[in-house]
Design an enzyme around this catalytic site. Structure first.
Site, PDB file in Angstrom:
ATOM      1  N   LYS A   1       0.838  -1.206   0.000  1.00 37.42           N
ATOM      2  CA  LYS A   1       0.000   0.000   0.000  1.00 37.42           C
ATOM      3  C   LYS A   1       0.873   1.257   0.000  1.00 37.42           C
ATOM      4  CE  LYS A   1      -1.747   1.964   3.555  1.00 37.42           C
ATOM      5  NZ  LYS A   1      -2.396   2.180   4.836  1.00 37.42           N
TER       6      LYS A   1
ATOM      7  N   ASP B   1      -6.362   1.193   0.812  1.00 35.51           N
ATOM      8  CA  ASP B   1      -6.353   1.476   2.247  1.00 35.51           C
ATOM      9  C   ASP B   1      -7.714   1.087   2.821  1.00 35.51           C
ATOM     10  OD1 ASP B   1      -8.138   3.425   1.535  1.00 35.51           O
ATOM     11  OD2 ASP B   1      -7.183   4.996   2.721  1.00 35.51           O
TER      12      ASP B   1
END
Ligand code: SF4
Length: 215
Positions: free
Chosen positions: A121, A139
């Site tokens: 991420k 996220d």
């Protein structure tokens, strides 16, 4: 599950609702964005920006983080969750950047993921925002929105969400879709109390329809 045609409606709606969605972590270069993103794990962007306002005055290059003691760095970021671990990772990744990449952040996701504390991420956020390479970081907001809309199943992993969205979204829109889904999740389809009654996607959202019936 959502159909591909319905996903195009979602993309259009995200664009209409949040045409100016952007990265809310304040930064001036790839290194600052890497540090800010690492700090943002399980923490709000607002708090990270409050801390980095001073942090980025005090430390500007990886050498600065290598030279400072771990205790002092911990003190500087102590208002942020997991600050002990994050301090350790920031020092270690700064060392690695100096030793292997001449102090520069490598503009490549897979290489970036070899840095301490840098997961998929974080690397996706940095390559897309700092280097303009299309990527879609998943996220908590992106994952929740995708699952509520029925784009993904609740049991899907973040990588499944990432791959499905990328498959159904033109490559040049990946980065902006990431920002728009974050804004949609942060300001409209919130974790608590999503605004289903006023949602333009209610007609195709199973979760929203379920919530409306339960009222
Ligand atoms: Fe989120 Fe509700 Fe809209 Fe579905 S209808 S996307 S749950 S706000």
């Amino acid at each position: 599950m959502l159909t591909k045609t319905q996903w195009q409606v979602c993309l259009q709606t995200f664009e209409e609702m949040f045409p100016d969605a952007h990265c809310e972590l304040v930064h001036k270069n790839p290194f600052e964005l890497l540090i800010a993103t690492l700090l943002s794990a399980q923490c709000t962007d607002v708090l990270v920006n409050r801390v980095t306002a001073d942090l980025f005055q005090k430390y500007t290059v990886p050498e600065d983080y290598v030279e400072v003691s771990i205790e002092e760095l911990q003190q500087d970021i102590r208002s942020i969750g997991l600050y002990r671990n994050k301090s350790k990772n920031i020092k270690a990744l700064s060392e690695q950047l100096i030793e292997e990449y001449n102090g520069e952040v490598p503009p490549n996701r897979d290489v970036m993921m070899t840095l301490p504390g840098v997961g998929r991420k974080t690397a996706n956020v940095v390559v897309s925002n700092a280097f303009g390479i299309p990527a879609l970081a998943v996220d908590t907001h992106v994952e929740r929105v995708a699952k509520r809309l029925g784009m993904n199943r609740w049991k899907d992993r973040p990588i499944d969400v990432e791959e499905k969205i990328m498959r159904w979204t033109p490559r040049e829109q990946w980065t902006q879709t990431h920002h728009q889904m974050i804004f949609f999740g942060r300001y409209h389809c919130k974790a608590q109390n999503p605004n289903c009654p006023e949602c333009p996607l209610l007609h195709l959202c199973r979760e929203g329809q379920k919530r409306m019936k339960a009222k």
